[in-house]
Design an enzyme around this catalytic site. Structure first.
Site, PDB file in Angstrom:
ATOM      1  N   ASP A   1       5.023   6.657   2.407  1.00  0.00           N
ATOM      2  CA  ASP A   1       4.625   6.250   1.066  1.00  0.00           C
ATOM      3  C   ASP A   1       5.007   7.362   0.094  1.00  0.00           C
ATOM      4  O   ASP A   1       4.703   8.534   0.317  1.00  0.00           O
ATOM      5  CB  ASP A   1       3.120   5.987   0.996  1.00  0.00           C
ATOM      6  CG  ASP A   1       2.720   5.366  -0.319  1.00  0.00           C
ATOM      7  OD1 ASP A   1       2.888   4.150  -0.451  1.00  0.00           O
ATOM      8  OD2 ASP A   1       2.249   6.104  -1.222  1.00  0.00           O
TER       9      ASP A   1
ATOM     10  N   GLU B   1       6.430   0.872  -2.841  1.00  0.00           N
ATOM     11  CA  GLU B   1       7.043   2.154  -2.507  1.00  0.00           C
ATOM     12  C   GLU B   1       6.720   2.564  -1.080  1.00  0.00           C
ATOM     13  O   GLU B   1       6.905   3.722  -0.708  1.00  0.00           O
ATOM     14  CB  GLU B   1       6.565   3.248  -3.473  1.00  0.00           C
ATOM     15  CG  GLU B   1       5.101   3.645  -3.343  1.00  0.00           C
ATOM     16  CD  GLU B   1       4.172   2.741  -4.152  1.00  0.00           C
ATOM     17  OE1 GLU B   1       3.018   3.120  -4.368  1.00  0.00           O
ATOM     18  OE2 GLU B   1       4.606   1.658  -4.585  1.00  0.00           O
TER      19      GLU B   1
END
Length: 647
Positions: A490, A534
């Protein structure tokens, strides 16, 4: 001889009558069968369309509930952080007030204390005057320690007086005692108005229900329109989706429908149409076709009167056959498809001139050659089996798509329809093959298949492909008693990156990170995927914890080395990534599920973020706990605590 000939001629009218009647009977039977098959195809097509619509609407309902659950989960987390203190409540009220315009499908969000008093809300109401302790969902949460989301039946809102669907979750004091309820509401009219956009016929219905049969939303007004209501007892619990034929209350019409149970939430989506609506157009066309068939039968009967004269004119019949052969060759030679006549020895007896355009060979060069020559070796066996099945009489016609080599050594895709040609005694006389070039269609099909499993922005596998591969590798690891590793990646403070540099720069950043991940996937069994937003995931079959750490560290360093500026990612000032990993052995612990691996890696990811970001943290080499179970058998990922981490 004259007497014999006379007797034969005298019997010709009888045989002609038998023949004509047989043809008429065959036409009637075949037409009736064709019409019935057309009716069945119409019903099957309607079932397929209902299935596609139902799945789409069920996904829409899940997305809506998931959005509300995320909002509720955030409010519960905020309240439980400081045990619902005044400061926390005021901060929550400020957040709800500022976010009111962005709620979208959600009507309102409310937070109540243990006595039902409203602490915070998105709507402009006097908080001191609102008490929902008398609501069924409030009583349920007060009595049950269940922390999962509860979908309640439609109720009238005390603040807006409209009919709403309640979605609620309990929040607790630090010692686990009941502290209150966080509630999100969605207007029933939101779903009803949304369902009005879809055409399911004048008597069709779209129903959103709880699993106990309580109707949450309906495509028509149940009271004003006296609409037929579905019964949950008519819908099987297993499988989770499928076709069904039902009759509703207040309605005697036979209905076809499709149901879909929620994958993550306890709801049911049912779409139905009456058979009368579905078959209305088929009936109109069927009447026209029947009229044509009747006219055709009458025409054949009229022609039958002249059958004897036609039989006696043998020479004219032979001449007509010759003319028919000429017409066949004329049609074959003018056709853009390749028309070939193949003998029972599989050698070409005739082939149309279009073979020059398609394969580059002249017809004379192929006469006497084996018809199966030039077929790609991987496709040859299925084609040979089709030819054998026709020779054995198992089928009279077959269609196949395969690759074939042109004269210039290039390969193209072709589609061939192969039909048997038989003598009067039923023996095989050969084959008629009609072949067309379908290279463009196959290329387009390949591109579409690729788009279905690849993320368009990053070029990595998408979430759908990740889920498929996780299932495959989990099953393989279970069978072979091997380990399965997973890294969850992440990007740190990526929302701030988008806010600072814009979404176009954000997309470019995601693409750069994807290049790094693709470079680390060195084995064909490894998979790098965009998990969502993301967040990325790397699936590492037959990899232990040490191997996961090495790969994770290489990825983390490679992202840092890109030195992508990120002012919002203090103290680094560049784009960094937090990485959480986990390794499990599915074959050593039967109670484990795939969600256990994702949960462990996800918890490690959050531990990496809580530990300062820009680091790799692994869970224990083996996952010791089976996933917790929510009501209705849903798998819950649980709280993000208890990570066995090592830096």
């Amino acid at each position: 001889m004259d007497v014999v000939a006379h007797n034969r001629l005298s019997r010709l009218p009888m045989w002609a009558a038998v023949f004509v009647l047989s043809v008429c009977a065959a036409i009637v039977v075949l037409s009736g069968g064709s019409e019935w098959a057309s009716r069945d195809n119409t019903l099957r097509s309607a079932e397929v369309e209902l299935g596609n619509l139902t799945r789409s609407l069920a996904q829409h309902a899940e997305d809506t509930i998931e959005l509300a659950e995320a909002t509720i989960r955030g409010a519960v987390s905020a309240l439980e952080t400081d045990d619902g203190s005044i400061t926390t409540v005021l901060r929550l009220q400020a957040i709800l007030t500022s976010g009111r315009s962005s709620l979208g499908r959600i009507r309102g969000v409310f937070a109540y204390d243990e006595n039902g008093r409203c602490l915070a809300a998105t709507e402009d109401v006097a908080l001191s005057n609102v008490n929902n302790a008398d609501r069924d969902y409030f009583g349920y949460h007060r009595k049950s320690a269940d922390r999962s989301l509860l979908i309640g039946g439609p109720v009238q809102s005390k603040s807006g007086h409209q009919s709403v669907i309640s979605l609620s979750r309990r929040w607790n004091h630090p010692d686990g005692r009941f502290a209150g309820v966080v509630l999100a509401t969605i207007e029933v009219d939101y779903f009803s108005d949304f369902y009005h956009q879809f055409d399911v016929g004048p008597h069709g219905t779209i129903s959103l229900m709880r699993r106990d049969g309580t109707i949450l939303a309906h495509s028509v007004d149940l009271v004003a329109d006296a609409a037929p209501q579905p019964l949950a007892d008519d819908i099987p619990f297993y499988p989770s989706s499928g076709n069904l034929h039902v009759q509703f209350l207040q309605d005697d019409s036979e209905r076809i429908g499709f149901y879909q149970r929620g994958q993550r939430y306890p709801f049911l989506l049912l779409v139905t149409r009456t058979q009368e609506d579905v078959l209305a157009e088929w009936k109109r066309h069927s009447f026209v076709r029947i009229a044509v068939i009747v006219g055709l039968v009458l025409l054949i009967l009229g022609i039958g009167l002249f059958l004897v004269r036609l039989i006696l004119q043998g020479r004219r019949l032979a001449s007509a056959l010759v003319s028919s052969e000429k017409n066949f060759r004329l049609l074959a030679e003018d056709s853009s498809d390749i028309v070939a006549r193949i003998g029972p020895d599989d050698r070409i007896r005739y082939i149309s001139p279009s073979v020059v355009r398609v394969l580059g060979w002249r017809p004379a060069q192929l006469l006497g050659k084996r018809a199966l020559a030039g077929i790609h070796p991987l496709d040859a066996s299925p084609i040979e089996e089709i030819v054998l099945s026709i020779k054995r009489g198992e089928t009279e016609e077959a269609r196949a798509t395969y690759r074939i080599r042109r004269r210039d050594k290039s390969e193209i895709w072709v589609e061939t329809t192969l039909s048997a040609s038989r003598n009067d005694d039923g023996s095989l006389d050969g084959f008629v093959a009609i072949t067309r070039d379908v290279t463009q269609q196959m290329t387009l099909q390949g591109k579409l298949e690729t788009l279905a499993v690849v993320d368009g922005l990053t070029g990595l596998a998408n979430r759908r492909r990740f889920d498929e591969r996780l299932l495959e590798e989990w099953s393989r690891a279970y069978r072979e008693k091997t380990s399965l590793g997973l890294l969850m990646i992440d990007l740190d403070h990526f929302k701030a990156f988008n806010d600072t540099y814009g979404h176009q720069a954000g997309d470019e950043c995601l693409h750069n990170v994807a290049v790094v991940l693709a470079g680390e996937v060195q084995r064909t069994s490894d998979l790098a995927a965009r998990y969502g937003g993301e967040e990325f995931a790397i699936l590492l079959p037959n990899t232990d914890a040490a191997g996961c750490v090495r790969i994770g560290e290489r990825i983390r360093r490679a992202i840092r080395e890109r030195a992508i500026a990120h002012r919002g990612n203090a103290p680094f000032g560049i784009v960094t990534a937090s990485i959480g990993g986990a390794v499990c052995r599915p074959g050593s612990e039967r109670s484990l599920e795939r969600a256990s691996l994702i949960e462990a890696a996800d918890r490690s990811l959050y531990a990496a973020k809580d530990g300062g970001r820009d680091r790799v943290i692994m869970a224990g080499e083996l996952i010791p706990l089976a996933p917790s179970l929510a009501p209705d058998g849903d798998t819950s990922l649980g709280e993000r605590t208890g990570v066995r981490a090592r830096p």
